[in-house]
Design a protein around this motif. Structure first.
Motif, PDB file in Angstrom:
ATOM      1  N   LEU A   1       4.637  -8.449 -14.199  1.00  0.00           N
ATOM      2  CA  LEU A   1       3.541  -7.397 -14.070  1.00  0.00           C
ATOM      3  C   LEU A   1       2.945  -7.306 -15.653  1.00  0.00           C
ATOM      4  CD1 LEU A   1       2.812  -4.737 -12.928  1.00  0.00           C
ATOM      5  CD2 LEU A   1       4.627  -3.697 -13.776  1.00  0.00           C
ATOM      6  N   ASP A   2       1.641  -7.079 -15.685  1.00  0.00           N
ATOM      7  CA  ASP A   2       0.769  -6.950 -16.853  1.00  0.00           C
ATOM      8  C   ASP A   2       0.732  -5.589 -17.207  1.00  0.00           C
ATOM      9  OD1 ASP A   2      -1.117  -8.623 -18.868  1.00  0.00           O
ATOM     10  OD2 ASP A   2      -2.071  -6.610 -18.025  1.00  0.00           O
ATOM     11  N   HIS A   3       0.242  -4.848 -15.950  1.00  0.00           N
ATOM     12  CA  HIS A   3      -0.131  -3.168 -16.297  1.00  0.00           C
ATOM     13  C   HIS A   3      -0.055  -2.369 -15.031  1.00  0.00           C
ATOM     14  CE1 HIS A   3      -4.413  -4.387 -15.847  1.00  0.00           C
ATOM     15  NE2 HIS A   3      -4.143  -3.152 -15.333  1.00  0.00           N
ATOM     16  N   CYS A   4       0.169  -1.248 -15.091  1.00  0.00           N
ATOM     17  CA  CYS A   4      -0.046  -0.345 -14.010  1.00  0.00           C
ATOM     18  C   CYS A   4      -0.628   0.962 -14.415  1.00  0.00           C
ATOM     19  CB  CYS A   4       1.204  -0.241 -13.304  1.00  0.00           C
ATOM     20  SG  CYS A   4       2.416   0.539 -14.031  1.00  0.00           S
ATOM     21  N   VAL A   5      -0.970   1.748 -13.761  1.00  0.00           N
ATOM     22  CA  VAL A   5      -1.544   3.101 -14.180  1.00  0.00           C
ATOM     23  C   VAL A   5      -0.737   4.250 -13.521  1.00  0.00           C
ATOM     24  CG1 VAL A   5      -3.787   4.393 -13.587  1.00  0.00           C
ATOM     25  CG2 VAL A   5      -3.952   1.777 -13.602  1.00  0.00           C
ATOM     26  N   ILE A   6      -0.808   5.188 -14.720  1.00  0.00           N
ATOM     27  CA  ILE A   6      -0.075   6.387 -14.460  1.00  0.00           C
ATOM     28  C   ILE A   6      -1.357   7.563 -14.829  1.00  0.00           C
ATOM     29  CG2 ILE A   6       2.082   6.105 -14.860  1.00  0.00           C
ATOM     30  CD1 ILE A   6       1.593   7.343 -17.626  1.00  0.00           C
ATOM     31  N   HIS A   7      -1.172   8.610 -14.224  1.00  0.00           N
ATOM     32  CA  HIS A   7      -2.003   9.955 -14.535  1.00  0.00           C
ATOM     33  C   HIS A   7      -1.486  10.722 -15.277  1.00  0.00           C
ATOM     34  CE1 HIS A   7      -6.282  11.418 -13.555  1.00  0.00           C
ATOM     35  NE2 HIS A   7      -5.599  12.556 -14.040  1.00  0.00           N
TER      36      HIS A   7
ATOM     37  N   ILE B   1     -11.157   8.317 -16.361  1.00  0.00           N
ATOM     38  CA  ILE B   1     -10.335   7.446 -15.108  1.00  0.00           C
ATOM     39  C   ILE B   1     -11.022   6.224 -14.999  1.00  0.00           C
ATOM     40  CG2 ILE B   1     -10.213   7.512 -12.743  1.00  0.00           C
ATOM     41  CD1 ILE B   1      -9.495  10.517 -12.699  1.00  0.00           C
ATOM     42  N   GLY B   2     -10.213   5.093 -14.809  1.00  0.00           N
ATOM     43  CA  GLY B   2     -10.493   3.746 -14.915  1.00  0.00           C
ATOM     44  C   GLY B   2     -11.376   3.419 -13.614  1.00  0.00           C
ATOM     45  N   GLU B   3     -12.211   2.337 -13.901  1.00  0.00           N
ATOM     46  CA  GLU B   3     -12.973   1.595 -12.650  1.00  0.00           C
ATOM     47  C   GLU B   3     -12.804   0.287 -12.976  1.00  0.00           C
ATOM     48  OE1 GLU B   3     -14.663   3.158 -10.378  1.00  0.00           O
ATOM     49  OE2 GLU B   3     -14.555   5.026 -11.012  1.00  0.00           O
ATOM     50  N   PRO B   4     -12.562  -0.356 -11.588  1.00  0.00           N
ATOM     51  CA  PRO B   4     -12.469   0.112 -10.287  1.00  0.00           C
ATOM     52  C   PRO B   4     -11.095   0.802 -10.204  1.00  0.00           C
ATOM     53  CG  PRO B   4     -12.108  -2.214 -10.416  1.00  0.00           C
ATOM     54  CD  PRO B   4     -12.485  -1.821 -11.720  1.00  0.00           C
TER      55      PRO B   4
ATOM     56  N   ALA C   1      -7.956   2.309  -7.357  1.00  0.00           N
ATOM     57  CA  ALA C   1      -7.456   1.993  -6.141  1.00  0.00           C
ATOM     58  C   ALA C   1      -7.593   3.105  -5.202  1.00  0.00           C
ATOM     59  CB  ALA C   1      -5.936   1.480  -6.117  1.00  0.00           C
ATOM     60  N   GLY C   2      -8.500   3.239  -4.332  1.00  0.00           N
ATOM     61  CA  GLY C   2      -8.413   4.457  -3.180  1.00  0.00           C
ATOM     62  C   GLY C   2      -8.352   5.703  -4.016  1.00  0.00           C
ATOM     63  N   LEU C   3      -7.537   6.392  -3.529  1.00  0.00           N
ATOM     64  CA  LEU C   3      -7.479   7.877  -4.027  1.00  0.00           C
ATOM     65  C   LEU C   3      -6.867   7.649  -5.913  1.00  0.00           C
ATOM     66  CD1 LEU C   3      -5.949   9.918  -1.400  1.00  0.00           C
ATOM     67  CD2 LEU C   3      -8.391  10.031  -2.012  1.00  0.00           C
ATOM     68  N   PRO C   4      -7.408   8.382  -6.661  1.00  0.00           N
ATOM     69  CA  PRO C   4      -7.303   8.372  -8.080  1.00  0.00           C
ATOM     70  C   PRO C   4      -5.670   8.677  -8.195  1.00  0.00           C
ATOM     71  CG  PRO C   4      -8.931   9.960  -7.690  1.00  0.00           C
ATOM     72  CD  PRO C   4      -8.553   9.521  -6.440  1.00  0.00           C
ATOM     73  N   VAL C   5      -4.768   8.158  -8.857  1.00  0.00           N
ATOM     74  CA  VAL C   5      -3.390   8.462  -9.259  1.00  0.00           C
ATOM     75  C   VAL C   5      -3.475   9.969  -9.527  1.00  0.00           C
ATOM     76  CG1 VAL C   5      -1.429   7.946 -10.563  1.00  0.00           C
ATOM     77  CG2 VAL C   5      -2.810   6.050 -10.014  1.00  0.00           C
TER      78      VAL C   5
END
Length: 147
Positions: free
Chosen positions: A25-31, A74-77, A79-83
């Motif tokens: 795993l390199d990265h994932c996204v949280i809000h 908020i990053g682009e692209p 995934a679907g709905l924003p976190v």
């Protein structure tokens, strides 16, 4: 394990070769809803390197990064709905004992929601404690007896 992986892969894509390169795993996204509060929490409680990025931060843990979406960024692209703030569930490996993890959380005024409990993680059977970040995302520290 290899036989199971091959069987599963063949069921999904008949004749496709099994992917075998080293992958991690390199990265994932949280809000988050508040940049400063999140930076203070993830830096002190979770041990992240807080790296300024655009209008906010990213959090780094050695070779893994949490990209952070928040007010004005908020990053682009995506995934679907924003976190959404509070919608994440993340586990972090704690290199000490579960008792040390719990003491660390207590020292920062972070209540343990569940634990210690036995769980299976990336390194096999471990012991976990669960807690929440300021937005309500579920976080976990897992410890392994061999470490």
């Amino acid at each position: 394990m290899a036989d199971t992986l091959t069987e599963t892969t063949d069921q999904l894509a008949p004749g496709a070769p099994v992917l075998r390169p080293a992958i991690h795993l390199d990265h994932c996204v949280i809000h988050v809803s508040d940049w400063e509060r999140a930076a203070a929490f993830y830096g002190a409680v979770v041990g992240a390197e807080v790296v300024p990025f655009k209008k906010g931060f990213v959090f780094r843990f050695g070779g893994v990064q949490l990209n952070v979406h928040g007010p004005g960024q908020i990053g682009e692209p995506r995934a679907g709905l924003p976190v959404m703030p509070g919608g994440s569930d993340l586990c972090f490996r704690w290199s000490g004992t579960v008792e040390e993890a719990m003491a660390h959380l207590a020292a920062h005024g972070v209540p343990v929601e569940l634990g210690p409990v036995t769980r299976n993680g990336a390194a096999g059977k471990g012991t976990s404690v669960y807690f929440r970040d300021p937005d309500g995302s579920l976080l976990e520290f897992i410890t392994y007896a061999s470490e």
